[in-house]
Design a protein around this motif. Structure first.
Motif, PDB file in Angstrom:
ATOM      1  N   GLN A 119       0.831  -1.207   0.000  1.00  9.93           N
ATOM      2  CA  GLN A 119       0.000   0.000   0.000  1.00  9.93           C
ATOM      3  C   GLN A 119       0.863   1.253   0.000  1.00  9.93           C
ATOM      4  O   GLN A 119       0.595   2.208  -0.742  1.00  9.93           O
ATOM      5  CB  GLN A 119      -0.925  -0.013   1.212  1.00  9.93           C
ATOM      6  CG  GLN A 119      -2.021  -1.048   1.147  1.00  9.93           C
ATOM      7  CD  GLN A 119      -2.758  -1.221   2.466  1.00  9.93           C
ATOM      8  OE1 GLN A 119      -2.258  -0.821   3.519  1.00  9.93           O
ATOM      9  NE2 GLN A 119      -3.935  -1.816   2.424  1.00  9.93           N
ATOM     10  N   ALA A 120       1.901   1.272   0.842  1.00  7.17           N
ATOM     11  CA  ALA A 120       2.780   2.440   0.909  1.00  7.17           C
ATOM     12  C   ALA A 120       3.496   2.648  -0.412  1.00  7.17           C
ATOM     13  O   ALA A 120       3.603   3.782  -0.918  1.00  7.17           O
ATOM     14  CB  ALA A 120       3.785   2.269   2.047  1.00  7.17           C
ATOM     15  N   SER A 121       3.974   1.559  -1.012  1.00  9.17           N
ATOM     16  CA  SER A 121       4.660   1.666  -2.302  1.00  9.17           C
ATOM     17  C   SER A 121       3.716   2.148  -3.392  1.00  9.17           C
ATOM     18  O   SER A 121       4.142   2.802  -4.359  1.00  9.17           O
ATOM     19  CB  SER A 121       5.248   0.297  -2.696  1.00  9.17           C
ATOM     20  OG  SER A 121       6.153  -0.172  -1.726  1.00  9.17           O
ATOM     21  N   GLY A 122       2.433   1.852  -3.229  1.00  9.31           N
ATOM     22  CA  GLY A 122       1.444   2.260  -4.218  1.00  9.31           C
ATOM     23  C   GLY A 122       1.188   3.752  -4.271  1.00  9.31           C
ATOM     24  O   GLY A 122       0.459   4.232  -5.150  1.00  9.31           O
ATOM     25  N   ARG A 123       1.791   4.530  -3.365  1.00  6.48           N
ATOM     26  CA  ARG A 123       1.637   5.990  -3.431  1.00  6.48           C
ATOM     27  C   ARG A 123       2.418   6.575  -4.591  1.00  6.48           C
ATOM     28  O   ARG A 123       2.206   7.733  -4.955  1.00  6.48           O
ATOM     29  CB  ARG A 123       2.129   6.641  -2.135  1.00  6.48           C
ATOM     30  CG  ARG A 123       1.369   6.357  -0.844  1.00  6.48           C
ATOM     31  CD  ARG A 123      -0.117   6.382  -1.003  1.00  6.48           C
ATOM     32  NE  ARG A 123      -0.633   5.039  -1.257  1.00  6.48           N
ATOM     33  CZ  ARG A 123      -1.726   4.771  -1.956  1.00  6.48           C
ATOM     34  NH1 ARG A 123      -2.423   5.744  -2.496  1.00  6.48           N
ATOM     35  NH2 ARG A 123      -2.132   3.525  -2.114  1.00  6.48           N
ATOM     36  N   LEU A 124       3.350   5.811  -5.187  1.00  6.99           N
ATOM     37  CA  LEU A 124       4.208   6.388  -6.233  1.00  6.99           C
ATOM     38  C   LEU A 124       3.524   6.407  -7.595  1.00  6.99           C
ATOM     39  O   LEU A 124       3.323   7.480  -8.176  1.00  6.99           O
ATOM     40  CB  LEU A 124       5.527   5.617  -6.320  1.00  6.99           C
ATOM     41  CG  LEU A 124       6.503   6.179  -7.361  1.00  6.99           C
ATOM     42  CD1 LEU A 124       6.991   7.565  -6.938  1.00  6.99           C
ATOM     43  CD2 LEU A 124       7.681   5.238  -7.561  1.00  6.99           C
ATOM     44  N   LEU A 125       3.190   5.258  -8.129  1.00  4.18           N
ATOM     45  CA  LEU A 125       2.622   5.189  -9.475  1.00  4.18           C
ATOM     46  C   LEU A 125       1.105   5.323  -9.395  1.00  4.18           C
ATOM     47  O   LEU A 125       0.413   4.402  -8.957  1.00  4.18           O
ATOM     48  CB  LEU A 125       2.996   3.863 -10.144  1.00  4.18           C
ATOM     49  CG  LEU A 125       4.490   3.578 -10.318  1.00  4.18           C
ATOM     50  CD1 LEU A 125       4.700   2.265 -11.058  1.00  4.18           C
ATOM     51  CD2 LEU A 125       5.192   4.720 -11.043  1.00  4.18           C
ATOM     52  N   ARG A 126       0.608   6.472  -9.793  1.00  3.12           N
ATOM     53  CA  ARG A 126      -0.828   6.728  -9.737  1.00  3.12           C
ATOM     54  C   ARG A 126      -1.464   6.792 -11.124  1.00  3.12           C
ATOM     55  O   ARG A 126      -2.680   6.724 -11.264  1.00  3.12           O
ATOM     56  CB  ARG A 126      -1.112   8.045  -8.992  1.00  3.12           C
ATOM     57  CG  ARG A 126      -0.476   8.136  -7.616  1.00  3.12           C
ATOM     58  CD  ARG A 126      -0.892   7.010  -6.699  1.00  3.12           C
ATOM     59  NE  ARG A 126      -2.334   6.963  -6.487  1.00  3.12           N
ATOM     60  CZ  ARG A 126      -2.968   5.926  -5.958  1.00  3.12           C
ATOM     61  NH1 ARG A 126      -2.309   4.831  -5.631  1.00  3.12           N
ATOM     62  NH2 ARG A 126      -4.278   5.976  -5.780  1.00  3.12           N
ATOM     63  N   THR A 127      -0.637   6.981 -12.161  1.00  2.00           N
ATOM     64  CA  THR A 127      -1.114   6.959 -13.541  1.00  2.00           C
ATOM     65  C   THR A 127      -0.118   6.151 -14.361  1.00  2.00           C
ATOM     66  O   THR A 127       0.992   5.846 -13.905  1.00  2.00           O
ATOM     67  CB  THR A 127      -1.226   8.367 -14.151  1.00  2.00           C
ATOM     68  OG1 THR A 127       0.096   8.892 -14.377  1.00  2.00           O
ATOM     69  CG2 THR A 127      -1.985   9.315 -13.218  1.00  2.00           C
ATOM     70  N   GLU A 128      -0.494   5.823 -15.577  1.00  2.00           N
ATOM     71  CA  GLU A 128       0.385   5.021 -16.437  1.00  2.00           C
ATOM     72  C   GLU A 128       1.636   5.788 -16.840  1.00  2.00           C
ATOM     73  O   GLU A 128       2.629   5.190 -17.250  1.00  2.00           O
ATOM     74  CB  GLU A 128      -0.384   4.570 -17.685  1.00  2.00           C
ATOM     75  CG  GLU A 128      -1.507   3.584 -17.372  1.00  2.00           C
ATOM     76  CD  GLU A 128      -2.237   3.108 -18.613  1.00  2.00           C
ATOM     77  OE1 GLU A 128      -1.567   2.631 -19.543  1.00  2.00           O
ATOM     78  OE2 GLU A 128      -3.483   3.222 -18.653  1.00  2.00           O
ATOM     79  N   GLU A 129       1.637   7.112 -16.721  1.00  2.00           N
ATOM     80  CA  GLU A 129       2.797   7.909 -17.116  1.00  2.00           C
ATOM     81  C   GLU A 129       3.752   8.176 -15.954  1.00  2.00           C
ATOM     82  O   GLU A 129       4.864   8.678 -16.165  1.00  2.00           O
ATOM     83  CB  GLU A 129       2.346   9.254 -17.696  1.00  2.00           C
ATOM     84  CG  GLU A 129       1.606   9.176 -19.025  1.00  2.00           C
ATOM     85  CD  GLU A 129       0.171   8.686 -18.858  1.00  2.00           C
ATOM     86  OE1 GLU A 129      -0.437   9.007 -17.806  1.00  2.00           O
ATOM     87  OE2 GLU A 129      -0.311   7.967 -19.756  1.00  2.00           O
ATOM     88  N   ASP A 130       3.349   7.866 -14.732  1.00  3.31           N
ATOM     89  CA  ASP A 130       4.162   8.209 -13.564  1.00  3.31           C
ATOM     90  C   ASP A 130       5.459   7.420 -13.516  1.00  3.31           C
ATOM     91  O   ASP A 130       5.549   6.291 -14.016  1.00  3.31           O
ATOM     92  CB  ASP A 130       3.379   7.958 -12.275  1.00  3.31           C
ATOM     93  CG  ASP A 130       2.355   9.044 -11.991  1.00  3.31           C
ATOM     94  OD1 ASP A 130       2.366  10.052 -12.701  1.00  3.31           O
ATOM     95  OD2 ASP A 130       1.546   8.858 -11.065  1.00  3.31           O
ATOM     96  N   SER A 131       6.448   8.019 -12.888  1.00  2.00           N
ATOM     97  CA  SER A 131       7.731   7.353 -12.670  1.00  2.00           C
ATOM     98  C   SER A 131       8.333   7.912 -11.390  1.00  2.00           C
ATOM     99  O   SER A 131       7.887   8.934 -10.870  1.00  2.00           O
ATOM    100  CB  SER A 131       8.682   7.604 -13.850  1.00  2.00           C
ATOM    101  OG  SER A 131       8.940   8.997 -13.987  1.00  2.00           O
ATOM    102  N   GLY A 132       9.362   7.231 -10.883  1.00  2.00           N
ATOM    103  CA  GLY A 132      10.014   7.737  -9.690  1.00  2.00           C
ATOM    104  C   GLY A 132      10.708   6.644  -8.916  1.00  2.00           C
ATOM    105  O   GLY A 132      11.037   5.574  -9.457  1.00  2.00           O
ATOM    106  N   ARG A 133      10.886   6.886  -7.597  1.00  4.40           N
ATOM    107  CA  ARG A 133      11.664   5.985  -6.759  1.00  4.40           C
ATOM    108  C   ARG A 133      10.917   5.678  -5.460  1.00  4.40           C
ATOM    109  O   ARG A 133      10.209   6.538  -4.919  1.00  4.40           O
ATOM    110  CB  ARG A 133      13.023   6.613  -6.394  1.00  4.40           C
ATOM    111  CG  ARG A 133      13.834   7.025  -7.589  1.00  4.40           C
ATOM    112  CD  ARG A 133      15.200   7.576  -7.224  1.00  4.40           C
ATOM    113  NE  ARG A 133      15.204   8.631  -6.234  1.00  4.40           N
ATOM    114  CZ  ARG A 133      14.772   9.877  -6.436  1.00  4.40           C
ATOM    115  NH1 ARG A 133      14.254  10.200  -7.606  1.00  4.40           N
ATOM    116  NH2 ARG A 133      14.847  10.789  -5.489  1.00  4.40           N
ATOM    117  N   ILE A 134      11.117   4.479  -4.997  1.00  2.00           N
ATOM    118  CA  ILE A 134      10.673   4.069  -3.661  1.00  2.00           C
ATOM    119  C   ILE A 134      11.920   3.637  -2.912  1.00  2.00           C
ATOM    120  O   ILE A 134      12.673   2.787  -3.397  1.00  2.00           O
ATOM    121  CB  ILE A 134       9.670   2.900  -3.725  1.00  2.00           C
ATOM    122  CG1 ILE A 134       8.447   3.283  -4.558  1.00  2.00           C
ATOM    123  CG2 ILE A 134       9.245   2.482  -2.314  1.00  2.00           C
ATOM    124  CD1 ILE A 134       7.664   2.095  -5.046  1.00  2.00           C
TER     125      ILE A 134
END
Length: 708
Positions: free
Chosen positions: A665-680
């Protein structure tokens, strides 16, 4: 089985939505449609005979699957064909409002389906005209309506409340307000609102003289012909606890869809738990006894009431005396247990739910008095109900209605206290699984005294009795239904039948766009002080200055220590939970990112789920440690004891799956759309060094990994 006509209507509706919105069909969404349709297809048609047990379908559908369209398109045609009502329950008000105000209108306009829908809320969301009328009529004088829980929600100041109440009445009269709290244009202080709303215990129902203008009953009447009823988990469970059909359609006539369904077991536990605060209950009994004496002039003319108005105060006095004896027993129990001091609340948990013999004896006595009190109040309420219907009772109808409200409230509170004391009037030795029982000494809240609680540790039996065995059909869906790649955790906690359909559908997200990193550290959270120092040292290095970031903590104490330890290291970019309301904090964060500045949110568990920060609003999620449950939770401890007593490992069976679910659930805060990117970034090397850590790591989505 589904007929070809129903299959065709599902396919046509989905194709119409995809075409009208220029959407790209998603494989996971199509999987979900097929699984739900196949499951609900087992519901027999009107007049037909089907299987003994209703169909249950549990689906994990990750963020971006489009599960709202999937369950709507598949369930609506089946519900209509099977002559069932579709009850869609969300976990939060925000999701409920989005579904009824945006999603359903869009589906109705683009799918070609024809259906009606309505929003269902509990009585407490609506103004009670009877109470509102009395407060205004009595003006500056003391209200004749007795609050249900005056010790929990204080009475508002008349100068504050009366102008609001007069404004409400005026707006209702002009047709500018429908009596729904959520539609009142201004914020309403809780004590002010509490004074003019009600619950089922204080509601006179169809007997009320204001029934034709009642906001709640108007809203409920609107549900009668709706194909789809949108509500929340709490209202569904409240309705089921009342036997079903009290507010919503009967479960046998309903197909339930629980969105964010991983919350369902915990919600069920909260609805079927019991509690009693001794000090405030004694005070309530004394106040109620005085009120009944005041009722004599108004009600003694009713047949059968005079004797009750004499015996009930005596029963209240006896109950109060029994509670005082119980307080002495609890004082001895606390002295012997010597709970940890130094905090506002001291707590004693009864191991394995076992109640000491001395406390069982006391509880039997208290329960006996409460049972007599409940019986007398119930008889008095029945007399008043008959008098409301009898135009020739010879008494002022307004007085009778007022006292019906008051007696209904007394009865409800007596029933609640009785449920708790009955839960303590047994040894608990034969319970399997046991119930969690714990007692708290409140010393710093202004209340004082003992608070007693009892709760099932699993919702399996509850949901089997009230939901799985009775509903026309059930669909449970969420992005996090599994833990450690298995539905076992949900099945254990919810009692969902093993022969239900369980399915994980694929997510449209490209997880290669995100990195899951575990940096090199010379300590782990087992050494709390060293771990906190490491966070203070490393956060300024890993948080980019101009990024939107979210740092999630499992401990409020550690969050504050890190915040204080950083000082000016992050240039005032940190917004910490508790400094502002959640919505204000998110607003400030988004504003900072929109202005081109970096912003970092420090948050606890409530920010690890349900927070939507797409795109630049969140490019980096930092998780301080694997989110194991708080070790002193009485429910967690009682469940762990039960598992251990069976020769099993509670850490591996309970703690690890729970932590894995929370980490997803916590990791799911990063990718919210198909275009999102980033780091956990997980600041906890136990995920690499411990055997259970590897199991948790393998349950995460397939992010690119950087494991230092």
């Amino acid at each position: 089985m589904l007929s070809d006509a129903i299959k065709d209507s599902i396919r046509e509706a989905y194709s119409a939505i995809v075409e009208s919105r220029s959407l790209t069909p998603r494989w996971g969404q199509r999987q979900m449609i097929a699984e739900i349709a196949n499951a609900l297809g087992r519901i027999p048609g009107p007049g037909a005979v089907g299987s003994d047990l209703p169909p249950v379908c549990v689906i994990e559908a990750g963020t971006g699957t489009g599960k709202t369209i999937a369950y709507s398109v598949s369930a609506i045609p089946v519900a209509q064909a099977r002559d069932k009502r579709l009850v869609v329950a969300t976990a939060t008000v925000a999701l409920q409002e989005q579904f009824v105000n945006k999603d359903l209108p869009d589906i109705l306009s683009s799918s070609g389906m024809n259906f009606t829908y309505a929003l269902a809320k509990g009585r407490r969301r609506y103004v009670c005209l009877s109470k509102l009328d009395r407060h205004i009529a009595e003006g500056q004088g003391a209200s004749s309506v007795i609050p249900l829980y005056p010790d929990e929600v204080g009475a508002p100041a008349t100068a504050e409340a009366l102008p609001v109440y007069e404004g409400m009445l005026d707006a209702l009269g002009r047709g500018q307000w429908d009596g729904d709290r959520d539609n009142w244009p201004e914020s309403i202080a809780e004590p002010v609102w509490y004074g003019v709303t009600t619950d089922h215990s204080q509601c006179s129902g169809r007997r009320c003289s204001h029934i034709n203008q009642c906001s709640f009953f108007r809203a409920r009447d609107a549900l009668q012909n709706a194909d789809i009823i949108v509500t929340n988990h709490d209202l569904v469970l409240s309705d089921l606890a009342l036997g079903g059909g009290a507010i919503l359609p009967p479960p046998e006539e309903s197909i339930y869809i629980f969105d964010e369904g991983h919350h369902l077991p915990d919600k069920a536990l909260s609805h079927f738990a019991s509690f009693c605060r001794l000090h405030s209950t004694i005070a309530w009994l004394e106040d109620s006894s005085k009120s009944l004496l005041n009722a004599a002039p108004a009600l003694s003319g009713l047949i059968g009431v005079k004797a009750l108005l004499k015996t009930l105060p005596a029963e209240m006095s006896d109950t109060s005396a029994a509670l005082e004896v119980a307080e002495q027993t609890l004082t001895v129990l606390f002295d012997e247990a010597a709970p940890e001091s130094g905090s506002e609340e001291q707590q004693v948990r009864l191991e394995r739910g076992r109640v000491p013999e001395d406390l069982v004896i006391v509880a039997l006595a208290v329960a006996g008095h409460l049972r007599k009190l409940e019986s007398g109040l119930s008889r008095l309420e029945s007399v008043l109900e008959e008098a409301i219907d009898d135009d020739h009772a010879g008494l002022d109808k307004a007085d009778i209605e007022t006292w019906h409200i008051n007696i209904g409230g007394m009865l409800s509170r007596a029933e609640g206290a009785l449920a708790l004391w009955q839960d303590y009037a047994v040894s608990g030795e034969d319970e399997n699984p046991p119930r969690a029982r714990w007692i708290t000494l409140l010393t710093g809240t202004g209340q004082g005294g003992f608070e007693m609680r009892c709760s099932p540790v699993l919702a399996s039996d509850i949901l089997q009795e009230y939901l799985w065995s009775r509903a026309g059909g059930v669909v449970v869906t969420s992005a996090t239904m599994t833990a450690l790649n298995s539905f076992d955790r949900f099945m254990l906690h919810s009692g969902a039948p093993p022969d239900a359909i369980y399915k994980v559908v694929s997510s449209p997200f490209n997880y290669d766009q995100a990195v899951f990193a575990v940096p090199a550290m010379d300590c782990d959270p087992g050494d709390a002080a060293a771990h906190t120092r490491a966070l203070i040292e490393q956060l300024p290095e890993i948080l980019e200055e101009e990024e939107g970031s979210l740092v999630l903590f499992s401990s409020r104490r550690q969050m504050h220590e890190v915040y204080e330890g950083l000082g000016s290291e992050l240039d005032g970019r940190v917004l910490m939970q508790g400094d502002y309301s959640k919505q204000e904090l998110l607003r400030r964060h988004r504003a900072a990112v929109d202005a081109g500045r970096g912003s970092v949110i420090f948050g606890l568990a409530s920010f690890a789920e349900g927070v939507d920060l797409p795109g630049d609003y969140c490019r980096h999620v930092v998780i301080a440690k694997i989110p194991f449950a708080v070790p002193d939770s009485p429910l967690e401890a009682a469940l762990a004891e039960w598992v251990e007593d069976q020769g099993r490992n509670p850490f591996m069976e309970i703690s690890v799956p729970d932590a894995a679910l929370r980490l997803v659930q916590a990791s799911g805060r990063l990718l919210r759309t198909e275009e999102d990117s980033g780091r956990i970034t997980l600041m906890d090397r136990r995920i690499l060094t411990r055997r259970y850590g590897r199991a948790i790591l393998d349950s995460l989505p397939p992010f690119r990994r950087q494991l230092g």
